[in-house]
Design an enzyme around this catalytic site. Structure first.
Site, PDB file in Angstrom:
ATOM      1  N   LYS A  68     -20.855 -40.703 -23.095  1.00  0.00           N
ATOM      2  CA  LYS A  68     -19.931 -41.252 -22.103  1.00  0.00           C
ATOM      3  C   LYS A  68     -18.755 -41.876 -22.820  1.00  0.00           C
ATOM      4  O   LYS A  68     -18.933 -42.591 -23.802  1.00  0.00           O
ATOM      5  CB  LYS A  68     -20.681 -42.347 -21.304  1.00  0.00           C
ATOM      6  CG  LYS A  68     -19.888 -42.966 -20.198  1.00  0.00           C
ATOM      7  CD  LYS A  68     -19.919 -42.122 -18.938  1.00  0.00           C
ATOM      8  CE  LYS A  68     -18.948 -42.578 -17.878  1.00  0.00           C
ATOM      9  NZ  LYS A  68     -17.577 -42.074 -18.117  1.00  0.00           N
ATOM     10  N   LYS A  92     -21.499 -49.803 -27.299  1.00  0.00           N
ATOM     11  CA  LYS A  92     -21.164 -50.481 -26.046  1.00  0.00           C
ATOM     12  C   LYS A  92     -22.196 -50.141 -24.974  1.00  0.00           C
ATOM     13  O   LYS A  92     -22.713 -51.025 -24.291  1.00  0.00           O
ATOM     14  CB  LYS A  92     -19.761 -50.034 -25.596  1.00  0.00           C
ATOM     15  CG  LYS A  92     -19.121 -50.943 -24.580  1.00  0.00           C
ATOM     16  CD  LYS A  92     -17.797 -50.377 -24.083  1.00  0.00           C
ATOM     17  CE  LYS A  92     -16.710 -50.326 -25.129  1.00  0.00           C
ATOM     18  NZ  LYS A  92     -15.411 -49.893 -24.582  1.00  0.00           N
ATOM     19  N   LYS A 104     -15.858 -40.025 -26.983  1.00  0.00           N
ATOM     20  CA  LYS A 104     -14.453 -40.365 -26.713  1.00  0.00           C
ATOM     21  C   LYS A 104     -13.631 -39.100 -26.816  1.00  0.00           C
ATOM     22  O   LYS A 104     -14.011 -38.149 -27.512  1.00  0.00           O
ATOM     23  CB  LYS A 104     -13.937 -41.383 -27.736  1.00  0.00           C
ATOM     24  CG  LYS A 104     -12.734 -42.159 -27.252  1.00  0.00           C
ATOM     25  CD  LYS A 104     -13.167 -43.231 -26.273  1.00  0.00           C
ATOM     26  CE  LYS A 104     -12.063 -44.185 -25.919  1.00  0.00           C
ATOM     27  NZ  LYS A 104     -12.639 -45.388 -25.299  1.00  0.00           N
ATOM     28  N   THR A 188     -12.772 -53.227 -15.924  1.00  0.00           N
ATOM     29  CA  THR A 188     -12.710 -53.702 -17.314  1.00  0.00           C
ATOM     30  C   THR A 188     -12.318 -55.179 -17.328  1.00  0.00           C
ATOM     31  O   THR A 188     -12.971 -56.014 -17.981  1.00  0.00           O
ATOM     32  CB  THR A 188     -11.696 -52.870 -18.131  1.00  0.00           C
ATOM     33  OG1 THR A 188     -12.055 -51.499 -17.995  1.00  0.00           O
ATOM     34  CG2 THR A 188     -11.693 -53.260 -19.591  1.00  0.00           C
ATOM     35  N   ASN A 219      -3.904 -51.873 -17.531  1.00  0.00           N
ATOM     36  CA  ASN A 219      -4.948 -52.026 -16.525  1.00  0.00           C
ATOM     37  C   ASN A 219      -5.917 -53.153 -16.867  1.00  0.00           C
ATOM     38  O   ASN A 219      -6.422 -53.837 -15.978  1.00  0.00           O
ATOM     39  CB  ASN A 219      -5.686 -50.692 -16.379  1.00  0.00           C
ATOM     40  CG  ASN A 219      -6.704 -50.741 -15.267  1.00  0.00           C
ATOM     41  OD1 ASN A 219      -6.440 -51.303 -14.208  1.00  0.00           O
ATOM     42  ND2 ASN A 219      -7.870 -50.203 -15.515  1.00  0.00           N
TER      43      ASN A 219
HETATM   44  N1  GLU Z   1     -12.342 -46.117 -21.859  1.00  0.00           N
HETATM   45  C1  GLU Z   1     -13.196 -47.186 -21.421  1.00  0.00           C
HETATM   46  C2  GLU Z   1     -13.882 -47.834 -22.613  1.00  0.00           C
HETATM   47  O1  GLU Z   1     -13.413 -47.757 -23.717  1.00  0.00           O
HETATM   48  C3  GLU Z   1     -14.158 -46.761 -20.322  1.00  0.00           C
HETATM   49  C4  GLU Z   1     -15.117 -45.689 -20.695  1.00  0.00           C
HETATM   50  C5  GLU Z   1     -15.925 -45.164 -19.528  1.00  0.00           C
HETATM   51  O2  GLU Z   1     -15.775 -45.681 -18.423  1.00  0.00           O
HETATM   52  O3  GLU Z   1     -16.688 -44.229 -19.741  1.00  0.00           O
HETATM   53  O4  GLU Z   1     -14.858 -48.504 -22.461  1.00  0.00           O
END
Ligand code: GLU
Length: 425
Positions: A68, A92, A104, A188, A219
């Site tokens: 993810k 994370k 990513k 976030t 954002n």
């Molecule tokens: N890009 C965000 C992060 O770095 C969200 C990633 C997601 O929702 O999968 O956490």
């Protein structure tokens, strides 16, 4: 050796390893990404010429579930950066106990130079190029720096065209009308706000006596600034890529957000228009913002903002990292020595991926939650994992960052062990 973000990212992992009983197998498996894909994306521009863009997707580890992570559109995107960000996503998701591994993606592009139709062709072209690498049970996309719900909608729809069926759960952060979750857009910042508010309250701090500087007005940063100011915090400085504004008595964040939305540029509030009538402010640089004498600093822009160059001049008592990787490992040591409490990215900005998980669950169940439900579950998750990380930091006498890595690595280690000896991929 050349400077590599990934080498730096690995240093955090190595530091936490001292405190976790992780098998040699697990360490070996986490040393390299599971799979990396580099693609070229040809895009027909509005003037008829063809531009070819570089794109990447890295799936770092899927031991705890499908991978993810977001997709970033930025001129500095490189494989090294995407790999580091995928590595961070692995920790994370584990730190938050979400049933996902880390990934990513990114495209090396300045999206501000593209028209909306060019951006749409680029987004769809990216999905065409990576379609066999992703999927709702394999690897799930989401927004990141300079990507948003509209782009996620295009990507989801393109994937559905390729598969000849509707596949909403391959992308999160979609528009609500396409199956996006309520509250994903603010998740976030909301998650960061819950962590910050909880930690500061535990330490007996009250909002109206707490000053806050936020670097970055995207954002994450803009929404955090607004949530904090509504809760009574004194938001004294905000910035975007063009510069920063500061007012010791506090800024009127809702008006600044309105200005920024209408002009797309914080410069519009540099004493043009009515914001200046609301409150006097000084124009400062992004570097000066980081070094302000404030209680809380929230870097919400890009990587490597607090480095060995400026760490010694940071005066904030607390740092809450909304950006991914804003502090370098060397800077960490300096901040530690100065007694500055740093709450790390893999906890603080994890609200985004947490509500992404909620969106994925809602898509798969076909049952949609209220905004109140989403925010309540997000709150409970953030507070629960924060408490566990605070307890580890206390019991093992380590920084909050190392504690968050220990927490994540413990979950990863258990998953590796449960998988047994299999090396068949
Ligand atoms: N890009 C965000 C992060 O770095 C969200 C990633 C997601 O929702 O999968 O956490």
């Amino acid at each position: 050796m050349s400077h590599s973000l990934f080498t730096e990212a690995s240093q955090r992992f190595n530091k936490a390893l001292q405190y976790v009983d992780l098998s040699q197998d697990a360490i070996a498996r986490l040393t390299y990404p599971k799979a990396s894909l580099s693609v070229s994306i040809p895009v027909r521009m509005d003037d008829g010429t063809l531009n070819v863009y570089q794109g990447y997707r890295v799936r770092y580890d899927d031991t705890r579930g499908p991978t993810k992570g977001g997709v970033r559109f930025h001129p500095h995107v490189s494989l090294d950066e995407v790999q580091s960000l995928a590595f961070w996503m692995t920790f994370k998701c584990a730190a938050l106990g979400l049933p996902f591994g880390g990934a990513k993606g990114g495209i090396t592009v300045n999206p501000k130079q593209l028209s909306s139709s060019e951006l749409e062709r680029l987004s769809r072209g990216y999905v065409n190029a990576i379609a066999d690498f992703i999927g709702p049970d394999v690897d799930i996309l989401a927004p990141d720096v300079y990507t948003n719900a509209i782009i996620m909608g295009w990507m989801m729809e393109q994937y559905s065209i390729i598969r000849r069926k509707s596949v909403p759960s391959v992308v999160t952060g979609k528009p609500v009308v396409m199956g996006g979750s309520l509250g994903r857009n603010t998740a976030t910042a909301m998650g960061a706000f819950y962590v910050m508010n909880h930690v500061l309250a535990l330490q007996g701090r009250v909002p109206h006596k707490t000053s806050l500087a936020v670097q970055g007005f995207g954002n994450a940063g803009a929404v955090l600034a607004e949530l904090a100011s509504k809760a009574g915090y004194k938001v004294v400085a905000v910035s975007d890529s063009k510069g920063a504004i500061y007012a010791a008595q506090g800024l009127d964040i809702p008006s600044i957000r309105q200005f920024k939305e209408s002009s797309r540029d914080l410069k519009a509030v540099y004493c043009k228009g009515t914001v200046c009538d609301v409150v006097e402010h000084d124009v400062i640089t992004n570097a000066e913002l980081l070094e302000l004498d404030v209680d809380v600093l929230a870097p919400a822009a890009l990587e490597n903002q607090i480095t060995v160059e400026n760490a010694d001049r940071i005066q904030a008592r607390y740092i809450f990292e909304l950006a991914n990787g804003p502090t370098t490992p060397e800077a960490d040591d300096i901040l530690d020595e100065k007694g500055i409490q740093v709450f790390p990215d893999i906890l603080v900005n994890a609200g985004g991926v947490t509500v992404s998980y909620f969106e994925w669950v809602q898509n798969r169940g076909g049952f949609y939650w209220t905004l109140q439900d989403v925010n309540q579950r997000l709150h409970d998750k953030m507070v629960e994992e924060t408490n566990q990380i605070l307890a580890i930091a206390h019991d093992s006498a380590v920084s909050h960052r190392t504690a968050a890595y220990i927490h994540a690595l413990t979950r990863l280690g258990k998953a590796f062990n449960a998988q047994g000896l299999s090396v068949e991929y």
